[in-house]
Design an enzyme around this catalytic site. Structure first.
Site, short mmCIF file in Angstrom:
data_model
loop_
_atom_site.label_atom_id
_atom_site.label_comp_id
_atom_site.label_asym_id
_atom_site.label_seq_id
_atom_site.Cartn_x
_atom_site.Cartn_y
_atom_site.Cartn_z
N GLU A 82 0.87 -1.19 0.00
CA GLU A 82 0.00 0.00 0.00
C GLU A 82 0.90 1.22 0.00
O GLU A 82 1.73 1.38 0.89
CB GLU A 82 -0.94 -0.04 1.20
CG GLU A 82 -1.93 -1.19 1.12
CD GLU A 82 -2.64 -1.26 -0.23
OE1 GLU A 82 -3.18 -0.24 -0.68
OE2 GLU A 82 -2.62 -2.33 -0.87
N CYS A 125 -1.93 9.25 3.88
CA CYS A 125 -1.96 8.83 2.49
C CYS A 125 -3.28 9.28 1.86
O CYS A 125 -3.37 9.51 0.66
CB CYS A 125 -1.82 7.33 2.39
SG CYS A 125 -2.98 6.46 3.45
P1 NAP Z 1 8.69 4.93 3.66
O1 NAP Z 1 9.83 5.86 3.75
O2 NAP Z 1 8.47 4.19 2.41
O3 NAP Z 1 8.90 3.89 4.88
C1 NAP Z 1 7.94 2.90 5.15
C2 NAP Z 1 8.61 1.75 5.85
O4 NAP Z 1 9.53 1.14 4.94
C3 NAP Z 1 9.43 2.14 7.07
O5 NAP Z 1 9.30 1.16 8.06
C4 NAP Z 1 10.84 2.17 6.52
O6 NAP Z 1 11.84 1.97 7.50
C5 NAP Z 1 10.79 1.01 5.57
N1 NAP Z 1 11.84 1.00 4.55
C6 NAP Z 1 12.61 2.02 4.11
N2 NAP Z 1 13.46 1.57 3.15
C7 NAP Z 1 13.22 0.25 3.00
C8 NAP Z 1 13.76 -0.76 2.17
N3 NAP Z 1 14.72 -0.53 1.27
N4 NAP Z 1 13.26 -2.01 2.27
C9 NAP Z 1 12.27 -2.30 3.14
N5 NAP Z 1 11.72 -1.37 3.97
C10 NAP Z 1 12.19 -0.12 3.89
O7 NAP Z 1 7.31 5.65 4.02
P2 NAP Z 1 6.98 6.56 5.28
O8 NAP Z 1 7.65 7.87 5.15
O9 NAP Z 1 7.21 5.78 6.53
O10 NAP Z 1 5.40 6.73 5.13
C11 NAP Z 1 4.81 7.67 4.31
C12 NAP Z 1 4.34 7.03 3.02
O11 NAP Z 1 3.44 5.98 3.31
C13 NAP Z 1 3.56 8.00 2.13
O12 NAP Z 1 3.93 7.82 0.79
C14 NAP Z 1 2.11 7.58 2.35
O13 NAP Z 1 1.25 7.94 1.31
C15 NAP Z 1 2.27 6.11 2.49
N6 NAP Z 1 1.13 5.52 3.18
C16 NAP Z 1 0.25 4.77 2.44
C17 NAP Z 1 -0.87 4.22 3.04
C18 NAP Z 1 -1.85 3.40 2.25
O14 NAP Z 1 -2.70 2.72 2.85
N7 NAP Z 1 -1.79 3.42 0.92
C19 NAP Z 1 -1.09 4.42 4.40
C20 NAP Z 1 -0.17 5.19 5.13
C21 NAP Z 1 0.95 5.72 4.50
P3 NAP Z 1 12.71 3.22 8.05
O15 NAP Z 1 11.74 4.09 8.78
O16 NAP Z 1 13.70 2.57 8.93
O17 NAP Z 1 13.31 3.89 6.85
#
Ligand code: NAP
Length: 526
Positions: free
Chosen positions: A290, A324
């Site tokens: 997601e 999101c």
């Molecule tokens: P993110 O930077 O993509 O991080 C999400 C998770 O992925 C974190 O736990 C992060 O760990 C981990 N991660 C980072 N690099 C990774 C890699 N190479 N391999 C595996 N995992 C990795 O996103 P965010 O800033 O936390 O959240 C915001 C985003 O989430 C926005 O784009 C928002 O739209 C989206 N979102 C979508 C939904 C939906 O239902 N569609 C709901 C909520 C949020 P670290 O923190 O340690 O980097």
């Protein structure tokens, strides 16, 4: 409570923070949580507590001088060990009867409910949520537990298959294996809890790698699972940097599925890495991803403008636009464009920004200094791409409070063209682009002019326009005459189209199937 007498699912009611008694309880919870600030939390793998000595410090974004929790960063070796341990425990956990897994989950829901105000306070102080936003987030976490518990009972029961003469035919759902659960920070209770408990109640072992911004909330939820009686080994808490351990978890041949919520780029990377076959791997990994959004609200010529303004403001600036589902594009019919903007700018000036724990502040900080810089960069871009009417450096705009918190005022840029970066790219902060549409047809075209397709709303009193939107506004969650945020478990199964992800519909009747596989058994009789 006997499972047979489980009452029908209902959403967890919200506490009303305008009530003095509720405020007093909240103040008590803040004191309790602050008294735990600076505590150290260990990794938990295979039922063992593990320290690495490499600290990950989470801070209060309203006051980054306050260290909320000190965690240990996992290494790639520990990530490997976590998958091996979860794989070794899978046979035992997968054979635990579904009714027992459900009982444990309902117990976790009970504990969360009892500790709700405390959890709210952790979200206020570690994620920068206002009290009502924190309450909604934790309540949603409880809803996921209650909803998936009932769903698992349904799926563990007999499934409808056609009976051939001379045979007894059945279809049963069985778990998949080791699941890697990677949530974001913006719903640090609801999304983490939802993805983790869906994996567990379906009989999978789960490795939870929480966001590095909100590891303490994850550690607190691990406490809840242990207190509820989830056995050692079925649940791993692996704090640390996603860029250090993410690839190892995703690529491991014994990983069976990945349940990810986060940004588009990380989701795409996970999807690509998971698709590659590794030596010793005997399945095609399942990826539930997601991802981001660039959500639009369409305001029709005959809309109730006051309701539309309120809906856009709540969707754009609730939790500082860091949802999101947040509205980051308002697409307004030319006939009402000017009065809409006037009302919008006037109401935005009343929004108070400051420390999240203060009940009077509608908006708190954004999550980090990195996020603040990125968002401010977009505001500068926006000033070139349109006309700033609130926030940023707009005349008459409220100056943001200082004090070291990561605060950004609610910002609105009008007259934005669809080719503009602030119309197309996810900003994930309190920045709203407003665009003029020639008519409803044009407005729908603009709303769909995006790589994303998560949420959307239409304010209109024209039944034919609403019908057209239902057919053609291409988003996973569409709302009429209300805000585009605040999906409720059970009523609004949540997940998006296109680059917003795999449309997995969390909180809906299809969701648990993603964590299960169906086995058909046919027995000859007579
Ligand atoms: P993110 O930077 O993509 O991080 C999400 C998770 O992925 C974190 O736990 C992060 O760990 C981990 N991660 C980072 N690099 C990774 C890699 N190479 N391999 C595996 N995992 C990795 O996103 P965010 O800033 O936390 O959240 C915001 C985003 O989430 C926005 O784009 C928002 O739209 C989206 N979102 C979508 C939904 C939906 O239902 N569609 C709901 C909520 C949020 P670290 O923190 O340690 O980097």
């Amino acid at each position: 409570m006997a499972l047979a007498t489980l009452p029908e699912f209902r959403n967890e009611p919200y506490a009303d923070f305008s009530q003095p008694a509720v405020r007093q309880a909240a103040a008590g919870a803040l004191r309790q949580v602050r008294s735990e600030f600076g505590r150290e939390y260990l990794l938990r793998i295979g039922g063992e507590w593990i320290a690495t000595g490499d600290p990950l410090v989470s801070v209060n974004p309203s006051n980054p001088r306050e260290a909320v929790g000190i965690h240990h960063r996992a290494t790639p070796e520990l990530a490997n060990h976590a998958v091996e341990a979860a794989h070794a425990y899978f046979p035992q956990w997968s054979r635990t009867p579904a009714a027992e897994r459900v009982r444990l989950l309902l117990e976790a829901a009970r504990i969360l409910r009892a500790r709700k105000m405390e959890f709210d306070a952790w979200l206020v102080l570690e994620a920068g949520k206002s009290w009502p936003e924190a309450e909604a987030d934790v309540s949603e976490g409880i809803d996921f537990c209650e909803y998936y518990a009932r769903e698992m009972l349904r799926l563990a029961g007999p499934q409808r298959v056609h009976q051939l003469p001379g045979e007894h035919d059945e279809m049963i759902y069985i778990p998949l294996g080791v699941g890697v659960v990677i949530p974001p920070w913006n719903f640090p209770a609801a999304i983490l809890i939802g993805m983790a408990v869906a994996s567990l109640v379906a009989g999978n072992t789960a490795i939870v790698k929480p966001s590095s911004e909100t590891p303490t909330i994850a550690a607190k939820f691990a406490e809840v699972l242990l207190e509820a009686g989830f056995p050692e080994g079925c649940f791993t808490l692996l704090t640390g940097s996603g860029s250090t351990v993410g690839d190892v978890l995703v690529e491991h041949p014994k990983t069976r599925f990945i349940s990810f919520t986060g940004s588009r780029d990380v989701g795409l990377r996970i999807n690509e890495l998971a698709a590659r076959h590794r030596p010793g791997q005997i399945w095609i990994k399942r990826v539930i991803a997601e991802m981001g959004g660039k959500d639009a609200i369409v305001v029709d010529a005959d809309a109730d403008l006051d309701k539309a303004v309120d809906g856009v403001l709540a969707s754009a600036f609730g939790y500082q636009g860091q949802k999101c589902s947040a509205c980051s594009r308002a697409i307004v019919d030319a006939q009402v464009y000017d009065p809409f903007l006037e009302k919008l700018a006037a109401k935005t000036k009343n929004i108070k920004v400051g420390a999240s724990e203060d009940f009077g502040n509608y908006m708190g900080p954004v999550i980090s200094e990195t996020a603040r810089k990125t968002i401010l960069g977009y505001i500068e871009t926006g000033k070139r791409e349109g006309r700033l009417i609130a926030g940023g450096e707009a005349a008459g705009g409220e100056a943001p409070p200082s004090g070291g918190g990561y605060f950004i005022p609610p910002t609105i840029v009008a007259d934005v063209e669809p080719c503009a970066r602030i119309f197309q790219e996810e900003i994930f902060g309190p920045v709203l682009a407003v665009t003029k549409a020639r008519d409803f047809e044009h407005a729908l075209g603009l709303a769909n002019d995006s790589q994303y397709g998560l949420t959307g709303a239409v304010f209109s009193n024209d039944a034919d326009h609403l019908r057209q939107a239902q057919e053609r506004f291409h988003v996973g969650n569409l709302y009429f005459n209300r805000k585009c945020t605040g999906a409720m478990v059970g009523a609004h199964p949540f997940g998006g189209f296109n680059m917003s992800g795999t449309d997995s519909k969390a909180g809906g009747p299809d969701y648990l199937l993603l964590f299960l596989q169906a086995k058909s058994v046919a027995a000859k009789v007579g």
